[in-house]
Enzyme design. Structure first.
Site, PDB file in Angstrom:
ATOM      1  N   HIS A  45       0.832  -1.208   0.000  1.00 36.32           N
ATOM      2  CA  HIS A  45       0.000   0.000   0.000  1.00 36.32           C
ATOM      3  C   HIS A  45       0.867   1.258   0.000  1.00 36.32           C
ATOM      4  CE1 HIS A  45      -3.165  -2.556   2.303  1.00 36.32           C
ATOM      5  NE2 HIS A  45      -3.609  -2.411   1.080  1.00 36.32           N
ATOM      6  N   LYS A  73     -17.039  -6.995   6.916  1.00 34.00           N
ATOM      7  CA  LYS A  73     -15.871  -7.852   6.668  1.00 34.00           C
ATOM      8  C   LYS A  73     -15.154  -8.225   7.966  1.00 34.00           C
ATOM      9  CE  LYS A  73     -13.562  -7.206   2.153  1.00 34.00           C
ATOM     10  NZ  LYS A  73     -12.311  -6.604   1.628  1.00 34.00           N
ATOM     11  N   ARG A 131      -2.059  -6.102  -8.651  1.00 38.26           N
ATOM     12  CA  ARG A 131      -1.086  -7.185  -8.431  1.00 38.26           C
ATOM     13  C   ARG A 131      -1.286  -8.250  -9.483  1.00 38.26           C
ATOM     14  NH1 ARG A 131      -2.861  -7.493  -2.319  1.00 38.26           N
ATOM     15  NH2 ARG A 131      -4.717  -6.906  -3.454  1.00 38.26           N
ATOM     16  N   SER A 153      -2.890  -7.867   2.553  1.00 40.34           N
ATOM     17  CA  SER A 153      -3.265  -7.717   3.967  1.00 40.34           C
ATOM     18  C   SER A 153      -3.805  -9.025   4.533  1.00 40.34           C
ATOM     19  CB  SER A 153      -4.348  -6.646   4.117  1.00 40.34           C
ATOM     20  OG  SER A 153      -3.849  -5.404   3.753  1.00 40.34           O
TER      21      SER A 153
HETATM   22  P1  ADP Z   1      -5.745  -6.049   0.245  1.00 30.96           P
HETATM   23  O1  ADP Z   1      -6.259  -6.320  -1.139  1.00 30.96           O
HETATM   24  O2  ADP Z   1      -4.290  -6.326   0.415  1.00 30.96           O
HETATM   25  O3  ADP Z   1      -6.600  -6.618   1.345  1.00 30.96           O
HETATM   26  P2  ADP Z   1      -6.936  -3.402   0.225  1.00 30.96           P
HETATM   27  O4  ADP Z   1      -8.305  -3.861  -0.029  1.00 30.96           O
HETATM   28  O5  ADP Z   1      -6.744  -2.492   1.365  1.00 30.96           O
HETATM   29  O6  ADP Z   1      -5.842  -4.520   0.475  1.00 30.96           O
HETATM   30  O7  ADP Z   1      -6.330  -2.802  -1.117  1.00 30.96           O
HETATM   31  C1  ADP Z   1      -6.416  -1.459  -1.482  1.00 30.96           C
HETATM   32  C2  ADP Z   1      -5.793  -1.258  -2.817  1.00 30.96           C
HETATM   33  O8  ADP Z   1      -4.391  -1.519  -2.722  1.00 30.96           O
HETATM   34  C3  ADP Z   1      -6.289  -2.183  -3.924  1.00 30.96           C
HETATM   35  O9  ADP Z   1      -6.284  -1.445  -5.135  1.00 30.96           O
HETATM   36  C4  ADP Z   1      -5.258  -3.281  -3.966  1.00 30.96           C
HETATM   37  O10 ADP Z   1      -5.207  -3.882  -5.232  1.00 30.96           O
HETATM   38  C5  ADP Z   1      -4.008  -2.473  -3.680  1.00 30.96           C
HETATM   39  N1  ADP Z   1      -2.915  -3.280  -3.145  1.00 30.96           N
HETATM   40  C6  ADP Z   1      -2.891  -3.951  -1.977  1.00 30.96           C
HETATM   41  N2  ADP Z   1      -1.701  -4.588  -1.814  1.00 30.96           N
HETATM   42  C7  ADP Z   1      -0.959  -4.310  -2.929  1.00 30.96           C
HETATM   43  C8  ADP Z   1       0.350  -4.687  -3.386  1.00 30.96           C
HETATM   44  N3  ADP Z   1       1.121  -5.510  -2.687  1.00 30.96           N
HETATM   45  N4  ADP Z   1       0.764  -4.220  -4.577  1.00 30.96           N
HETATM   46  C9  ADP Z   1      -0.039  -3.422  -5.306  1.00 30.96           C
HETATM   47  N5  ADP Z   1      -1.276  -3.034  -4.946  1.00 30.96           N
HETATM   48  C10 ADP Z   1      -1.742  -3.465  -3.769  1.00 30.96           C
END
Ligand code: ADP
Length: 163
Positions: A17, A41, A95, A133
């Site tokens: 993030h 969630k 990703r 996460s």
């Molecule tokens: P996660 O998908 O890890 O539970 P979030 O829902 O908080 O996390 O994700 C928020 C945004 O950050 C989304 O667009 C997700 O694709 C992106 N994101 C999360 N982790 C990464 C990472 N390692 N590399 C690139 N983008 C990421």
């Protein structure tokens, strides 16, 4: 002034993030990190903790790029949140293949709801690509070491929750 909205659950904030926040900071004058309340969630961290973790970490990026980064909790539609914060652009991290299908559908449907806002996808550095996460939480719950995946301030909280 270009305002970007980077939405997510951030449960918890990871180095992936933070890398996206840093990359987004090249592109906008103000970045709003939208923290989805997502009570359904059952997040590991409360909204307040998720917001605090972000606020604690973005100060150095603000200074480095001379931009403003704020957190904004939201519970409504993403498009409405973008309008509430006057965002011109939604930032999402992408990703490998896992995020593509969901993101593809979301952009398509958001375009129907509002044609005025563009979504921009950024990829994190290769070393941060595999971080999610959900997996960080699983590793922490099973007593594994998460320090390579999250900033120190988050690592401390993960250890406290486990103990
Ligand atoms: P996660 O998908 O890890 O539970 P979030 O829902 O908080 O996390 O994700 C928020 C945004 O950050 C989304 O667009 C997700 O694709 C992106 N994101 C999360 N982790 C990464 C990472 N390692 N590399 C690139 N983008 C990421």
């Amino acid at each position: 002034m270009k305002i970007g909205l980077y939405p997510g659950t951030f449960d918890p904030l990871t180095l992936g993030h933070l890398d996206i926040i840093r990359r987004a900071s090249f592109l906008v004058d103000k970045l709003v990190v939208g923290v989805a309340i997502n009570n359904s969630k059952l997040p590991m961290f409360s909204l307040e903790e998720r917001v605090n973790m972000i606020n604690e970490e973005v100060g150095s990026i603000e200074n480095e790029f001379g931009i403003k980064i704020i957190t904004h909790p939201f519970e409504n539609l993403l498009i409405e949140c973008a309008q509430d914060v006057s965002a011109n652009v939604i930032i999402r991290g992408l990703r490998a293949v896992s995020d593509f299908e969901y993101e593809f559908q979301m952009v398509g449907m958001n375009r129907v709801l509002s044609s005025e806002i563009e979504t921009v996808f950024l990829m994190a550095d290769n070393s941060y690509q595999p971080i999610a996460s959900k997996l960080v939480k699983e590793i922490a719950r099973l007593g594994g070491d998460t320090k390579s995946f999250v900033p120190n301030s988050v690592q401390k909280r993960l250890v406290e929750i486990k103990d």
